[in-house]
Design an enzyme around this catalytic site. Structure first.
Site, PDB file in Angstrom:
ATOM      1  N   ARG A 188     -12.591  22.829  14.335  1.00 19.93           N
ATOM      2  CA  ARG A 188     -11.385  22.184  14.860  1.00 19.93           C
ATOM      3  C   ARG A 188     -10.393  21.923  13.731  1.00 19.93           C
ATOM      4  O   ARG A 188     -10.800  21.741  12.589  1.00 19.93           O
ATOM      5  CB  ARG A 188     -11.728  20.804  15.437  1.00 19.93           C
ATOM      6  CG  ARG A 188     -12.418  20.841  16.746  1.00 19.93           C
ATOM      7  CD  ARG A 188     -12.763  19.402  17.157  1.00 19.93           C
ATOM      8  NE  ARG A 188     -13.575  19.431  18.357  1.00 19.93           N
ATOM      9  CZ  ARG A 188     -14.385  18.449  18.723  1.00 19.93           C
ATOM     10  NH1 ARG A 188     -14.497  17.361  17.983  1.00 19.93           N
ATOM     11  NH2 ARG A 188     -15.077  18.545  19.837  1.00 19.93           N
ATOM     12  N   GLN A 197      -7.095   1.252   6.330  1.00 19.35           N
ATOM     13  CA  GLN A 197      -6.657   1.593   4.957  1.00 19.35           C
ATOM     14  C   GLN A 197      -6.006   0.410   4.244  1.00 19.35           C
ATOM     15  O   GLN A 197      -5.756   0.466   3.049  1.00 19.35           O
ATOM     16  CB  GLN A 197      -5.689   2.781   4.986  1.00 19.35           C
ATOM     17  CG  GLN A 197      -4.322   2.474   5.525  1.00 19.35           C
ATOM     18  CD  GLN A 197      -3.596   3.681   6.080  1.00 19.35           C
ATOM     19  OE1 GLN A 197      -3.093   4.499   5.337  1.00 19.35           O
ATOM     20  NE2 GLN A 197      -3.539   3.800   7.407  1.00 19.35           N
ATOM     21  N   ILE A 254       0.840  -1.199   0.000  1.00 16.18           N
ATOM     22  CA  ILE A 254       0.000   0.000   0.000  1.00 16.18           C
ATOM     23  C   ILE A 254       0.876   1.251   0.000  1.00 16.18           C
ATOM     24  O   ILE A 254       0.457   2.303  -0.442  1.00 16.18           O
ATOM     25  CB  ILE A 254      -1.003   0.040   1.177  1.00 16.18           C
ATOM     26  CG1 ILE A 254      -0.299   0.112   2.528  1.00 16.18           C
ATOM     27  CG2 ILE A 254      -1.972  -1.120   1.125  1.00 16.18           C
ATOM     28  CD1 ILE A 254      -1.221   0.561   3.659  1.00 16.18           C
ATOM     29  N   ASP A 255       2.113   1.116   0.505  1.00 17.87           N
ATOM     30  CA  ASP A 255       2.982   2.303   0.621  1.00 17.87           C
ATOM     31  C   ASP A 255       3.468   2.816  -0.735  1.00 17.87           C
ATOM     32  O   ASP A 255       3.894   3.960  -0.841  1.00 17.87           O
ATOM     33  CB  ASP A 255       4.209   1.973   1.481  1.00 17.87           C
ATOM     34  CG  ASP A 255       3.856   1.763   2.942  1.00 17.87           C
ATOM     35  OD1 ASP A 255       2.673   1.922   3.289  1.00 17.87           O
ATOM     36  OD2 ASP A 255       4.758   1.428   3.724  1.00 17.87           O
ATOM     37  N   MET A 259      -0.639   5.439   6.799  1.00 14.80           N
ATOM     38  CA  MET A 259       0.585   4.649   6.764  1.00 14.80           C
ATOM     39  C   MET A 259       1.580   5.258   5.771  1.00 14.80           C
ATOM     40  O   MET A 259       1.229   6.118   4.963  1.00 14.80           O
ATOM     41  CB  MET A 259       0.272   3.193   6.431  1.00 14.80           C
ATOM     42  CG  MET A 259      -0.302   2.443   7.618  1.00 14.80           C
ATOM     43  SD  MET A 259      -0.528   0.695   7.268  1.00 14.80           S
ATOM     44  CE  MET A 259      -1.137   0.131   8.850  1.00 14.80           C
ATOM     45  N   GLY A 260       2.767   4.746   5.823  1.00 18.63           N
ATOM     46  CA  GLY A 260       3.840   5.290   4.992  1.00 18.63           C
ATOM     47  C   GLY A 260       5.081   5.319   5.853  1.00 18.63           C
ATOM     48  O   GLY A 260       5.364   6.311   6.520  1.00 18.63           O
TER      49      GLY A 260
HETATM   50  O1  F6P Z   1       2.976  -2.549   4.424  1.00 21.59           O
HETATM   51  C1  F6P Z   1       3.756  -1.527   4.955  1.00 21.59           C
HETATM   52  C2  F6P Z   1       3.026  -0.864   6.053  1.00 21.59           C
HETATM   53  O2  F6P Z   1       1.839  -0.417   5.527  1.00 21.59           O
HETATM   54  C3  F6P Z   1       3.815   0.280   6.695  1.00 21.59           C
HETATM   55  O3  F6P Z   1       3.440   1.550   6.237  1.00 21.59           O
HETATM   56  C4  F6P Z   1       3.504   0.108   8.158  1.00 21.59           C
HETATM   57  O4  F6P Z   1       4.544   0.603   8.960  1.00 21.59           O
HETATM   58  C5  F6P Z   1       3.370  -1.367   8.281  1.00 21.59           C
HETATM   59  O5  F6P Z   1       2.765  -1.792   7.079  1.00 21.59           O
HETATM   60  C6  F6P Z   1       2.587  -1.797   9.482  1.00 21.59           C
HETATM   61  O6  F6P Z   1       2.257  -3.136   9.353  1.00 21.59           O
HETATM   62  P1  F6P Z   1       2.231  -4.222  10.521  1.00 21.59           P
HETATM   63  O7  F6P Z   1       1.636  -3.569  11.719  1.00 21.59           O
HETATM   64  O8  F6P Z   1       1.397  -5.314   9.956  1.00 21.59           O
HETATM   65  O9  F6P Z   1       3.641  -4.624  10.772  1.00 21.59           O
END
Ligand code: F6P
Length: 345
Positions: free
Chosen positions: A166, A277, A130-131, A173-174
């Site tokens: 507000r 997401q 997804i990143d 994520m990323g």
């Molecule tokens: O797939 C990568 C990601 O979306 C990152 O952005 C995030 O840090 C990670 O997954 C978190 O995934 P998990 O909690 O499953 O390790």
């Protein structure tokens, strides 16, 4: 030809469609035998397999997650840089009668794929995340779905933000790159997108928030989990490490919200979008991309193009050497950030 399919790393919408694409082309058209390993490399270690044929993959394209399961279990022991002994791995592979692998995963998984390829193990990579941080491909499946979910979250947060005057901070994520934040923020008309590649100061962020208030609106800020304020060297983390031994990121929205409130006097609330997401049904774009990725991977196996990954380039899926895809993060470039930053505030 007998091929093992497995998924590694976090799930990503479209993984089921990718497996379906690979099986429909690989089994039905090319006549391969295919087996899936349950829960990634853990199924490989434990002998947990499922036959993959047309009936195993029917109707799965619209489904989120991945029916085979995924994990962050490593295929072999050893640390990066150390000499790796793959004799046990090769013996295990032979015990399954495998000629090669199709590996569905992100950066970590494709790095593993390139290590296996460099030890003459037949492997083809199917990029997902997804990143959207993988080099050598324009987009990875899962990204479009994550952006759509985040854009919808922005639309929803807006109504509360506007009603209560507000400032709303949405964390997406990323880990290392800000593609989800950039695209979702642009789609939702956010007043700033904060990304790991480009630190900003709390003074600057507060100035944007204040200028939005001064023209009668309420600010909505999107922040990627890996964002660092200017001068900070580490991203905000939660307790513990993930399965790859990396710190678990998250919590930057909760750090920023009180800081913004303190600097601006504007009530500010944080929302962490989290796994919402990453879950659920893939968008049509991701289903199509994933299906075509699976199909291209099966064709590559037929042609013996081992050591490659199926990358999207414009509208074409081409096989690229794994070595060109791993070890390089596809970060948000300066011109894309500058283009977006012009409309912050
Ligand atoms: O797939 C990568 C990601 O979306 C990152 O952005 C995030 O840090 C990670 O997954 C978190 O995934 P998990 O909690 O499953 O390790």
């Amino acid at each position: 030809m007998r091929i093992g399919v497995l998924c590694s790393g976090g799930d990503s919408p479209g993984m089921n469609a990718a497996i379906r694409g690979a099986v429909l082309r690989g089994v039905d058209v090319h006549g391969f035998e295919m087996i899936g390993f349950v829960d990634g490399w853990s199924g490989f270690h434990n002998g947990d397999t499922v036959p993959l044929d047309r009936s195993a993959v029917q109707g799965i394209s619209p489904l989120g997650g991945v029916f085979l399961g995924t994990s962050r279990v490593a295929p072999f022991s050893g640390r990066p840089g150390e000499k790796i002994d793959l004799s046990e791995f090769k013996a295990k592979m032979a015990s399954y009668g495998l000629d090669g692998f199709m590996l569905i995963g992100g950066n970590g998984t494709q790095t593993v794929a390139s290590i296996l390829a460099s030890h003459d193990i037949n492997v083809v990579g199917l990029p997902k995340t997804i990143d959207n941080d993988l080099a050598a491909t324009d987009y990875t499946f899962g990204f479009d779905t994550a952006v759509s979910v985040a854009a919808e979250a922005i639309d929803r947060l807006r109504t509360t933000g506007d009603s209560h005057r507000r400032c709303m901070v949405l964390e997406v994520m990323g880990r290392d790159v800000g593609w989800i934040a950039l695209h979702a923020g642009m789609a939702g008309g956010a007043q700033a997108m904060l990304v790991p590649e480009f630190p900003e100061s709390i003074e600057q962020i507060s100035e944007w928030v204040t200028s939005v208030r001064d023209r009668g609106r309420s600010a909505l800020i999107v922040v990627a989990e890996g964002f660092k304020l200017s001068g900070e060297s580490e991203a905000t983390t939660r307790e513990g490490l993930d399965g790859f031994g990396r710190p678990r990121l998250g919590g930057i929205a909760e750090v920023l919200a009180p800081m913004i409130e303190e600097h601006t006097g504007i009530e500010t609330r944080a929302t962490v979008l989290g796994y919402v997401q990453r879950g659920g049904s893939p968008t049509a774009f991701d289903r199509v991309l994933a299906t075509r990725t699976g199909t291209a991977a099966a064709d590559a196996v037929l042609r013996g193009e081992w050591g490659t990954m199926a990358g999207l380039h414009g509208d074409r899926i081409d096989m690229v050497p794994l070595a060109d895809a791993v070890g390089i993060l596809k970060t948000v470039p300066g011109d894309r950030y500058a283009e977006a930053r012009l409309s912050f505030g």
